[in-house]
Design a protein around this motif. Structure first.
Motif, PDB file in Angstrom:
ATOM      1  N   MET A   1     -20.684  21.114  -9.617  1.00 17.00           N
ATOM      2  CA  MET A   1     -20.732  19.673  -9.433  1.00 17.00           C
ATOM      3  C   MET A   1     -21.606  19.352  -8.220  1.00 17.00           C
ATOM      4  O   MET A   1     -22.069  20.258  -7.516  1.00 17.00           O
ATOM      5  N   LYS A   2     -21.819  18.044  -7.981  1.00 18.08           N
ATOM      6  CA  LYS A   2     -22.641  17.590  -6.866  1.00 18.08           C
ATOM      7  C   LYS A   2     -21.876  16.566  -6.042  1.00 18.08           C
ATOM      8  O   LYS A   2     -21.066  15.804  -6.567  1.00 18.08           O
ATOM      9  N   VAL A   3     -22.150  16.564  -4.746  1.00 12.29           N
ATOM     10  CA  VAL A   3     -21.613  15.555  -3.844  1.00 12.29           C
ATOM     11  C   VAL A   3     -22.792  14.745  -3.312  1.00 12.29           C
ATOM     12  O   VAL A   3     -23.735  15.317  -2.759  1.00 12.29           O
ATOM     13  N   GLU A   4     -22.741  13.448  -3.476  1.00 10.30           N
ATOM     14  CA  GLU A   4     -23.834  12.610  -3.013  1.00 10.30           C
ATOM     15  C   GLU A   4     -23.787  12.437  -1.492  1.00 10.30           C
ATOM     16  O   GLU A   4     -22.733  12.150  -0.922  1.00 10.30           O
ATOM     17  N   THR A   5     -24.942  12.647  -0.858  1.00 13.98           N
ATOM     18  CA  THR A   5     -25.084  12.416   0.570  1.00 13.98           C
ATOM     19  C   THR A   5     -26.224  11.414   0.777  1.00 13.98           C
ATOM     20  O   THR A   5     -26.901  11.029  -0.173  1.00 13.98           O
ATOM     21  N   ASP A   6     -26.458  11.023   2.009  1.00 17.84           N
ATOM     22  CA  ASP A   6     -27.547  10.090   2.299  1.00 17.84           C
ATOM     23  C   ASP A   6     -28.911  10.683   1.977  1.00 17.84           C
ATOM     24  O   ASP A   6     -29.887   9.950   1.804  1.00 17.84           O
ATOM     25  N   ASP A   7     -28.985  12.022   1.883  1.00 14.55           N
ATOM     26  CA  ASP A   7     -30.266  12.683   1.682  1.00 14.55           C
ATOM     27  C   ASP A   7     -30.378  13.408   0.349  1.00 14.55           C
ATOM     28  O   ASP A   7     -31.297  14.205   0.156  1.00 14.55           O
ATOM     29  N   GLY A   8     -29.449  13.146  -0.558  1.00 13.87           N
ATOM     30  CA  GLY A   8     -29.524  13.808  -1.852  1.00 13.87           C
ATOM     31  C   GLY A   8     -28.190  14.394  -2.274  1.00 13.87           C
ATOM     32  O   GLY A   8     -27.158  14.162  -1.627  1.00 13.87           O
ATOM     33  N   ALA A   9     -28.218  15.154  -3.352  1.00 14.35           N
ATOM     34  CA  ALA A   9     -26.999  15.709  -3.930  1.00 14.35           C
ATOM     35  C   ALA A   9     -26.747  17.120  -3.414  1.00 14.35           C
ATOM     36  O   ALA A   9     -27.601  18.002  -3.532  1.00 14.35           O
ATOM     37  N   MET A  10     -25.573  17.339  -2.839  1.00 17.10           N
ATOM     38  CA  MET A  10     -25.180  18.645  -2.308  1.00 17.10           C
ATOM     39  C   MET A  10     -24.378  19.397  -3.367  1.00 17.10           C
ATOM     40  O   MET A  10     -23.380  18.878  -3.879  1.00 17.10           O
ATOM     41  N   PRO A  11     -24.761  20.631  -3.700  1.00 14.82           N
ATOM     42  CA  PRO A  11     -23.953  21.417  -4.641  1.00 14.82           C
ATOM     43  C   PRO A  11     -22.566  21.705  -4.061  1.00 14.82           C
ATOM     44  O   PRO A  11     -22.411  21.889  -2.853  1.00 14.82           O
ATOM     45  N   ALA A  12     -21.577  21.711  -4.933  1.00 14.70           N
ATOM     46  CA  ALA A  12     -20.207  22.010  -4.516  1.00 14.70           C
ATOM     47  C   ALA A  12     -19.479  22.645  -5.699  1.00 14.70           C
ATOM     48  O   ALA A  12     -19.897  22.505  -6.852  1.00 14.70           O
ATOM     49  N   HIS A  13     -18.404  23.340  -5.389  1.00 16.02           N
ATOM     50  CA  HIS A  13     -17.650  24.078  -6.401  1.00 16.02           C
ATOM     51  C   HIS A  13     -16.221  23.566  -6.425  1.00 16.02           C
ATOM     52  O   HIS A  13     -15.607  23.371  -5.374  1.00 16.02           O
ATOM     53  N   LEU A  14     -15.686  23.367  -7.623  1.00 15.89           N
ATOM     54  CA  LEU A  14     -14.365  22.778  -7.792  1.00 15.89           C
ATOM     55  C   LEU A  14     -13.433  23.741  -8.513  1.00 15.89           C
ATOM     56  O   LEU A  14     -13.815  24.370  -9.501  1.00 15.89           O
ATOM     57  N   TRP A  15     -12.210  23.844  -7.999  1.00 20.39           N
ATOM     58  CA  TRP A  15     -11.149  24.622  -8.649  1.00 20.39           C
ATOM     59  C   TRP A  15      -9.961  23.701  -8.871  1.00 20.39           C
ATOM     60  O   TRP A  15      -9.577  22.942  -7.969  1.00 20.39           O
ATOM     61  N   LEU A  16      -9.362  23.792 -10.038  1.00 23.12           N
ATOM     62  CA  LEU A  16      -8.185  22.987 -10.350  1.00 23.12           C
ATOM     63  C   LEU A  16      -6.961  23.888 -10.495  1.00 23.12           C
ATOM     64  O   LEU A  16      -7.066  25.011 -10.991  1.00 23.12           O
ATOM     65  N   PRO A  17      -5.802  23.374 -10.100  1.00 23.29           N
ATOM     66  CA  PRO A  17      -4.576  24.151 -10.307  1.00 23.29           C
ATOM     67  C   PRO A  17      -4.206  24.150 -11.789  1.00 23.29           C
ATOM     68  O   PRO A  17      -4.784  23.411 -12.590  1.00 23.29           O
ATOM     69  N   GLU A  18      -3.238  24.966 -12.136  1.00 23.15           N
ATOM     70  CA  GLU A  18      -2.826  25.084 -13.531  1.00 23.15           C
ATOM     71  C   GLU A  18      -2.375  23.749 -14.105  1.00 23.15           C
ATOM     72  O   GLU A  18      -2.602  23.450 -15.285  1.00 23.15           O
ATOM     73  N   THR A  19      -1.764  22.920 -13.273  1.00 23.38           N
ATOM     74  CA  THR A  19      -1.299  21.612 -13.726  1.00 23.38           C
ATOM     75  C   THR A  19      -2.434  20.619 -13.910  1.00 23.38           C
ATOM     76  O   THR A  19      -2.245  19.564 -14.534  1.00 23.38           O
ATOM     77  N   GLY A  20      -3.600  20.917 -13.335  1.00 18.55           N
ATOM     78  CA  GLY A  20      -4.741  20.010 -13.415  1.00 18.55           C
ATOM     79  C   GLY A  20      -4.756  18.941 -12.350  1.00 18.55           C
ATOM     80  O   GLY A  20      -5.743  18.214 -12.213  1.00 18.55           O
ATOM     81  N   ARG A  21      -3.673  18.837 -11.573  1.00 13.20           N
ATOM     82  CA  ARG A  21      -3.572  17.814 -10.543  1.00 13.20           C
ATOM     83  C   ARG A  21      -2.861  18.379  -9.316  1.00 13.20           C
ATOM     84  O   ARG A  21      -2.158  19.380  -9.414  1.00 13.20           O
ATOM     85  N   GLY A  22      -3.037  17.729  -8.179  1.00 12.98           N
ATOM     86  CA  GLY A  22      -2.343  18.157  -6.987  1.00 12.98           C
ATOM     87  C   GLY A  22      -2.978  17.584  -5.738  1.00 12.98           C
ATOM     88  O   GLY A  22      -3.946  16.812  -5.815  1.00 12.98           O
ATOM     89  N   PRO A  23      -2.477  17.948  -4.563  1.00 15.52           N
ATOM     90  CA  PRO A  23      -3.134  17.567  -3.316  1.00 15.52           C
ATOM     91  C   PRO A  23      -4.527  18.210  -3.252  1.00 15.52           C
ATOM     92  O   PRO A  23      -4.785  19.224  -3.913  1.00 15.52           O
ATOM     93  N   GLY A  24      -5.394  17.627  -2.460  1.00 18.66           N
ATOM     94  CA  GLY A  24      -6.741  18.162  -2.339  1.00 18.66           C
ATOM     95  C   GLY A  24      -6.915  19.024  -1.104  1.00 18.66           C
ATOM     96  O   GLY A  24      -6.297  18.767  -0.067  1.00 18.66           O
ATOM     97  N   ILE A  25      -7.752  20.043  -1.222  1.00 13.13           N
ATOM     98  CA  ILE A  25      -8.146  20.847  -0.056  1.00 13.13           C
ATOM     99  C   ILE A  25      -9.656  20.989  -0.056  1.00 13.13           C
ATOM    100  O   ILE A  25     -10.244  21.459  -1.036  1.00 13.13           O
TER     101      ILE A  25
END
Length: 227
Positions: free
Chosen positions: A1-25
């Motif tokens: 995925m990408k995170v938008e910054t003032d200077d463009g899109a920063m690559p980032a990696h996302l992991w989800l828990p088994e439930t698909g939802r939860g607090p963020g880290i």
């Protein structure tokens, strides 16, 4: 995925828990980038029930990760030396905002960082509200505490008593400084040097790594509980 910054899109990696939802880290990398080690720790956190986002902080330099090998430290130090600290803080903060806005995040948001990322995570928590901070041997903390003595968020800090980059007397100064803010736990692990948690690096200390991670799991479960 990408995170938008003032200077463009920063690559980032996302992991989800088994439930698909939860607090963020927000998981903030070492100087080695979003390495296999960081990805393993992200998976560990997701297994505990967290939605985990790890941005590629060196994206402006065209570096995702530094390859594991005998020259990895020299190569990583060279990359980190070219990074702009203020832009890194801004990018990590943008990633925090992007994480908080995700539909899968249904509770609070914390920040976990290692080495370079341990200091960067502290800087992010100093400028943006977070519900928890975990910093492993934050290499920038000795200088950061002069500008930002304490943060309001609950925080957990890990150090090794054989760390030549952050010696015991410096750890004690950090302890005194951060203790003026929100609730703090600080643990110093016997025999461990810098980067002791990274099992792809020569400084890995298995006993300290296991002890610190057990503490981290317990602390997160209490401070930022996942269902």
């Amino acid at each position: 995925m990408k995170v938008e910054t003032d200077d463009g899109a920063m690559p980032a990696h996302l992991w989800l828990p088994e439930t698909g939802r939860g607090p963020g880290i927000l998981l903030v990398q070492e100087i080695f980038g979003v390495s296999a080690y960081i990805r393993r720790r992200a998976a560990d956190l997701a297994a505990l029930g967290y939605v985990v986002l790890a941005p590629e902080i060196f994206w402006r330099l065209g570096v995702s990760e530094v390859a594991t090998g005998p020259d990895m430290l020299d190569e990583a130090l060279a990359v980190a030396g070219r990074a702009d600290w203020d832009l890194a803080v801004a990018d990590a903060t943008a990633a925090l905002s992007a994480l908080r806005e995700r539909a899968e995040v249904d509770a609070g948001v914390g920040v976990v960082g290692f080495c370079f990322g341990g200091g960067l995570a502290y800087a992010v928590a100093a400028g943006s509200p977070v519900d928890a901070l975990v910093s492993y041997y934050g290499s920038a903390l000795p200088s950061l505490i002069e500008a930002v003595p304490a943060i309001e968020a609950p925080s957990l800090h890990h150090f090794g008593d054989a760390d030549t980059y952050i010696p015991p007397e410096t750890v004690e100064k950090i302890r005194v400084s951060v203790s003026t803010g929100g609730p703090v736990e600080l643990h110093v692990h016997p025999g461990a040097g810098h980067a002791f948690d990274n099992d792809d690096f020569v400084a890995h200390h298995a006993e300290a790594s296991a002890a610190a991670w057990s503490i981290t799991e317990r602390w997160l479960a209490s401070t930022l509980p996942a269902a």
